[in-house]
Design a protein around this motif. Structure first.
Motif, mmCIF file in Angstrom:
data_model
loop_
_atom_site.group_PDB
_atom_site.id
_atom_site.type_symbol
_atom_site.label_atom_id
_atom_site.label_comp_id
_atom_site.label_asym_id
_atom_site.label_seq_id
_atom_site.Cartn_x
_atom_site.Cartn_y
_atom_site.Cartn_z
ATOM 1 N N ASP A 37 0.829 -1.212 0.000
ATOM 2 C CA ASP A 37 0.000 0.000 0.000
ATOM 3 C C ASP A 37 0.858 1.255 0.000
ATOM 4 O O ASP A 37 0.460 2.288 -0.537
ATOM 5 C CB ASP A 37 -0.911 0.023 1.230
ATOM 6 N N SER A 38 2.026 1.156 0.572
ATOM 7 C CA SER A 38 2.922 2.316 0.658
ATOM 8 C C SER A 38 3.425 2.772 -0.705
ATOM 9 O O SER A 38 4.011 3.847 -0.826
ATOM 10 C CB SER A 38 4.106 2.013 1.570
ATOM 11 N N SER A 39 3.167 1.990 -1.757
ATOM 12 C CA SER A 39 3.609 2.387 -3.097
ATOM 13 C C SER A 39 2.641 3.384 -3.742
ATOM 14 O O SER A 39 2.957 3.961 -4.771
ATOM 15 C CB SER A 39 3.760 1.163 -3.999
ATOM 16 N N VAL A 40 1.472 3.609 -3.160
ATOM 17 C CA VAL A 40 0.481 4.504 -3.758
ATOM 18 C C VAL A 40 0.813 5.976 -3.556
ATOM 19 O O VAL A 40 0.793 6.742 -4.512
ATOM 20 C CB VAL A 40 -0.938 4.189 -3.239
ATOM 21 N N PRO A 41 1.084 6.427 -2.318
ATOM 22 C CA PRO A 41 1.328 7.865 -2.136
ATOM 23 C C PRO A 41 2.498 8.360 -2.980
ATOM 24 O O PRO A 41 3.518 7.688 -3.126
ATOM 25 C CB PRO A 41 1.646 7.988 -0.645
ATOM 26 N N LEU A 42 2.313 9.557 -3.551
ATOM 27 C CA LEU A 42 3.341 10.182 -4.375
ATOM 28 C C LEU A 42 3.849 11.441 -3.680
ATOM 29 O O LEU A 42 3.060 12.218 -3.148
ATOM 30 C CB LEU A 42 2.766 10.568 -5.738
ATOM 31 N N THR A 43 5.146 11.658 -3.731
ATOM 32 C CA THR A 43 5.720 12.887 -3.215
ATOM 33 C C THR A 43 5.201 14.047 -4.044
ATOM 34 O O THR A 43 5.273 14.018 -5.272
ATOM 35 C CB THR A 43 7.257 12.828 -3.282
ATOM 36 N N GLY A 44 4.635 15.051 -3.392
ATOM 37 C CA GLY A 44 4.112 16.209 -4.100
ATOM 38 C C GLY A 44 2.645 16.110 -4.463
ATOM 39 O O GLY A 44 2.084 17.034 -5.045
ATOM 40 N N ALA A 45 2.001 14.997 -4.115
ATOM 41 C CA ALA A 45 0.584 14.807 -4.435
ATOM 42 C C ALA A 45 -0.261 14.954 -3.175
ATOM 43 O O ALA A 45 0.242 14.904 -2.058
ATOM 44 C CB ALA A 45 0.358 13.424 -5.039
ATOM 45 N N THR A 46 -1.567 15.116 -3.372
ATOM 46 C CA THR A 46 -2.528 15.030 -2.281
ATOM 47 C C THR A 46 -2.902 13.567 -2.167
ATOM 48 O O THR A 46 -3.559 13.012 -3.053
ATOM 49 C CB THR A 46 -3.779 15.884 -2.593
ATOM 50 N N ASN A 47 -2.436 12.910 -1.113
ATOM 51 C CA ASN A 47 -2.631 11.471 -0.938
ATOM 52 C C ASN A 47 -3.750 11.227 0.072
ATOM 53 O O ASN A 47 -3.726 11.780 1.169
ATOM 54 C CB ASN A 47 -1.331 10.823 -0.482
ATOM 55 N N ASN A 48 -4.726 10.403 -0.312
ATOM 56 C CA ASN A 48 -5.920 10.173 0.495
ATOM 57 C C ASN A 48 -6.098 8.696 0.802
ATOM 58 O O ASN A 48 -6.140 7.882 -0.118
ATOM 59 C CB ASN A 48 -7.160 10.655 -0.270
ATOM 60 N N ALA A 49 -6.242 8.385 2.084
ATOM 61 C CA ALA A 49 -6.548 7.017 2.491
ATOM 62 C C ALA A 49 -8.062 6.832 2.467
ATOM 63 O O ALA A 49 -8.799 7.659 2.998
ATOM 64 C CB ALA A 49 -6.002 6.740 3.876
ATOM 65 N N ALA A 50 -8.522 5.784 1.827
ATOM 66 C CA ALA A 50 -9.943 5.440 1.811
ATOM 67 C C ALA A 50 -10.207 4.405 2.904
ATOM 68 O O ALA A 50 -9.275 3.825 3.462
ATOM 69 C CB ALA A 50 -10.330 4.871 0.446
ATOM 70 N N ARG A 51 -11.487 4.164 3.173
ATOM 71 C CA ARG A 51 -11.815 3.115 4.143
ATOM 72 C C ARG A 51 -11.425 1.765 3.553
ATOM 73 O O ARG A 51 -10.878 1.698 2.459
ATOM 74 C CB ARG A 51 -13.295 3.190 4.502
ATOM 75 N N CYS A 52 -11.705 0.699 4.245
ATOM 76 C CA CYS A 52 -11.326 -0.646 3.792
ATOM 77 C C CYS A 52 -12.143 -1.024 2.557
ATOM 78 O O CYS A 52 -13.305 -1.401 2.645
ATOM 79 C CB CYS A 52 -11.548 -1.662 4.913
ATOM 80 N N LEU A 53 -11.522 -0.880 1.390
ATOM 81 C CA LEU A 53 -12.175 -1.185 0.117
ATOM 82 C C LEU A 53 -11.255 -2.058 -0.721
ATOM 83 O O LEU A 53 -10.046 -1.847 -0.738
ATOM 84 C CB LEU A 53 -12.448 0.099 -0.672
ATOM 85 N N ASP A 54 -11.848 -3.028 -1.440
ATOM 86 C CA ASP A 54 -11.003 -3.766 -2.369
ATOM 87 C C ASP A 54 -10.776 -2.897 -3.609
ATOM 88 O O ASP A 54 -11.342 -1.815 -3.745
ATOM 89 C CB ASP A 54 -11.575 -5.150 -2.696
ATOM 90 N N HIS A 55 -9.925 -3.344 -4.478
ATOM 91 C CA HIS A 55 -9.446 -2.531 -5.600
ATOM 92 C C HIS A 55 -10.586 -1.925 -6.418
ATOM 93 O O HIS A 55 -10.638 -0.722 -6.636
ATOM 94 C CB HIS A 55 -8.529 -3.379 -6.482
ATOM 95 N N ASN A 56 -11.487 -2.755 -6.912
ATOM 96 C CA ASN A 56 -12.561 -2.260 -7.771
ATOM 97 C C ASN A 56 -13.610 -1.464 -7.006
ATOM 98 O O ASN A 56 -14.303 -0.634 -7.595
ATOM 99 C CB ASN A 56 -13.210 -3.406 -8.545
ATOM 100 N N ALA A 57 -13.744 -1.689 -5.714
ATOM 101 C CA ALA A 57 -14.715 -0.937 -4.916
ATOM 102 C C ALA A 57 -14.328 0.540 -4.814
ATOM 103 O O ALA A 57 -15.192 1.393 -4.613
ATOM 104 C CB ALA A 57 -14.850 -1.547 -3.533
ATOM 105 N N LEU A 58 -13.045 0.852 -4.976
ATOM 106 C CA LEU A 58 -12.621 2.256 -4.967
ATOM 107 C C LEU A 58 -13.323 3.048 -6.068
ATOM 108 O O LEU A 58 -13.615 4.228 -5.912
ATOM 109 C CB LEU A 58 -11.101 2.363 -5.162
ATOM 110 N N LEU A 59 -13.621 2.383 -7.188
ATOM 111 C CA LEU A 59 -14.238 3.056 -8.332
ATOM 112 C C LEU A 59 -15.666 3.532 -8.057
ATOM 113 O O LEU A 59 -16.086 4.536 -8.614
ATOM 114 C CB LEU A 59 -14.255 2.124 -9.550
ATOM 115 N N GLY A 60 -16.397 2.822 -7.212
ATOM 116 C CA GLY A 60 -17.792 3.155 -6.989
ATOM 117 C C GLY A 60 -18.105 3.656 -5.597
ATOM 118 O O GLY A 60 -19.277 3.860 -5.263
ATOM 119 N N ASP A 61 -17.096 3.883 -4.783
ATOM 120 C CA ASP A 61 -17.317 4.318 -3.411
ATOM 121 C C ASP A 61 -17.713 5.792 -3.370
ATOM 122 O O ASP A 61 -17.050 6.643 -3.976
ATOM 123 C CB ASP A 61 -16.050 4.093 -2.584
#
Length: 89
Positions: A37-61
């Protein structure tokens, strides 16, 4: 992406957020496709943690969708503020 391919070799080289563009990420500890999971945040970006969601659930949350819209609206407002000249100029 194939291990050793041009994309995999060069994907993380240089600036993670190049140019005059604003970046944002959303990630979940429960995403089974993106590890670590630590590979997602980018230096210089606005990084947001979502609740416990599987990969595809992020699309419709709803919360993720609201966060994306809020980020895009804030960027659009920032652009308008930059482009509008101050009164009297």
């Amino acid at each position: 992406m194939t291990p050793g391919s041009y994309v995999r070799t060069n994907l993380a080289s240089g600036d993670e957020t190049p140019g005059e563009v604003s970046y944002a990420t959303w990630w979940s500890d429960c995403d089974e496709m993106i590890n670590p999971d630590s590979s997602v945040p980018l230096t210089g970006a606005t990084n947001n943690a979502a609740r416990c969601l599987d990969h595809n659930a992020l699309l419709g949350d709803d919360a993720v969708s609201q966060g994306v819209r809020a980020f895009l609206q804030s960027q659009a407002q920032a652009q308008v503020q930059v482009q509008v000249p101050a009164p009297g100029l």
